[in-house]
Write a protein that holds these residues in place. Structure first.
Motif, short mmCIF file in Angstrom:
data_model
loop_
_atom_site.label_atom_id
_atom_site.label_comp_id
_atom_site.label_asym_id
_atom_site.label_seq_id
_atom_site.Cartn_x
_atom_site.Cartn_y
_atom_site.Cartn_z
N UNK A 69 15.77 90.86 39.02
CA UNK A 69 17.03 91.00 38.17
C UNK A 69 16.99 90.16 37.06
N UNK A 70 16.75 88.78 37.37
CA UNK A 70 16.68 87.77 36.17
C UNK A 70 15.57 88.02 35.44
N UNK A 71 14.32 88.31 35.97
CA UNK A 71 13.28 88.54 35.17
C UNK A 71 13.59 89.68 34.04
N UNK A 72 14.27 90.96 34.62
CA UNK A 72 14.57 92.09 33.82
C UNK A 72 15.53 91.40 32.57
N UNK A 73 16.33 90.67 32.95
CA UNK A 73 17.23 90.42 31.86
C UNK A 73 16.74 89.40 30.64
N UNK A 74 15.45 88.85 30.80
CA UNK A 74 14.73 88.27 29.83
C UNK A 74 14.60 86.83 30.05
N UNK A 91 12.61 83.78 32.14
CA UNK A 91 11.34 83.34 32.61
C UNK A 91 11.40 82.79 33.87
N UNK A 92 10.57 83.24 34.85
CA UNK A 92 10.50 82.61 36.46
C UNK A 92 9.60 81.48 36.25
N UNK A 111 8.30 78.25 39.18
CA UNK A 111 8.24 77.62 40.60
C UNK A 111 7.56 76.29 40.84
N UNK A 112 8.01 75.59 41.73
CA UNK A 112 7.50 74.37 42.02
C UNK A 112 7.78 73.93 43.26
N UNK A 113 6.74 73.84 44.26
CA UNK A 113 7.10 73.88 45.75
C UNK A 113 8.19 74.82 46.03
N UNK A 114 9.21 74.50 46.67
CA UNK A 114 10.10 75.39 47.27
C UNK A 114 11.19 75.99 46.27
N UNK A 115 11.22 75.38 45.15
CA UNK A 115 12.30 75.77 44.00
C UNK A 115 11.82 76.84 43.40
N UNK A 116 12.54 77.75 42.76
CA UNK A 116 12.45 78.78 41.91
C UNK A 116 13.52 78.70 41.05
N UNK A 117 13.31 78.65 39.57
CA UNK A 117 14.20 78.72 38.60
C UNK A 117 13.80 79.43 37.55
N UNK A 118 14.78 80.10 36.81
CA UNK A 118 14.44 80.83 35.68
C UNK A 118 14.99 80.30 34.46
N UNK A 119 14.62 80.40 33.23
CA UNK A 119 14.81 79.69 32.07
C UNK A 119 14.77 80.71 30.89
N UNK A 120 15.60 80.55 29.94
CA UNK A 120 15.57 81.52 28.61
C UNK A 120 14.69 80.84 27.61
#
Length: 95
Positions: A38-43, A45-46, A48-57
């Motif tokens: 859903x976050x990917x679809x909203x624009x 960018x995914x 990931x580092x180790x166990x952490x996943x985050x998104x940024x505009x």
């Protein structure tokens, strides 16, 4: 390193960092693929580092446009049943 979504008992936290220059959407540890997609679809960018996943505009998106993207992402996430929080600094008040 701490995960702010985990720390605040949220599925995802959308907030500005570095004095508002970067907008992050941090998801809880082990977030389902549906939330990440859903976050990917909203624009967003995914990343990931180790166990952490985050998104940024992207940083080059103008403020009002970025706020609109964040509002739509928040609406889509909550409509899908996720516990999402949109930082007050990203809420645009008109009028």
């Amino acid at each position: 390193m701490s995960n702010q979504a985990d720390d605040n008992n949220l599925d995802v936290l959308i907030y500005p960092r570095y004095e508002g220059a970067v907008i992050f959407a941090v998801s809880r540890t082990g977030a389902p693929t549906e939330l990440l997609d859903l976050l990917d679809a909203q624009g967003f960018t995914r990343h990931q580092e180790a166990i952490y996943v985050w998104h940024q505009l992207r940083e080059d998106i103008p403020g009002l446009q970025a706020a609109g993207i964040c509002a739509r992402a928040h609406k889509a996430l909550t409509a899908a049943g996720f516990n999402a929080h949109l930082d007050d600094r990203l809420i645009v008040r008109i009028g």
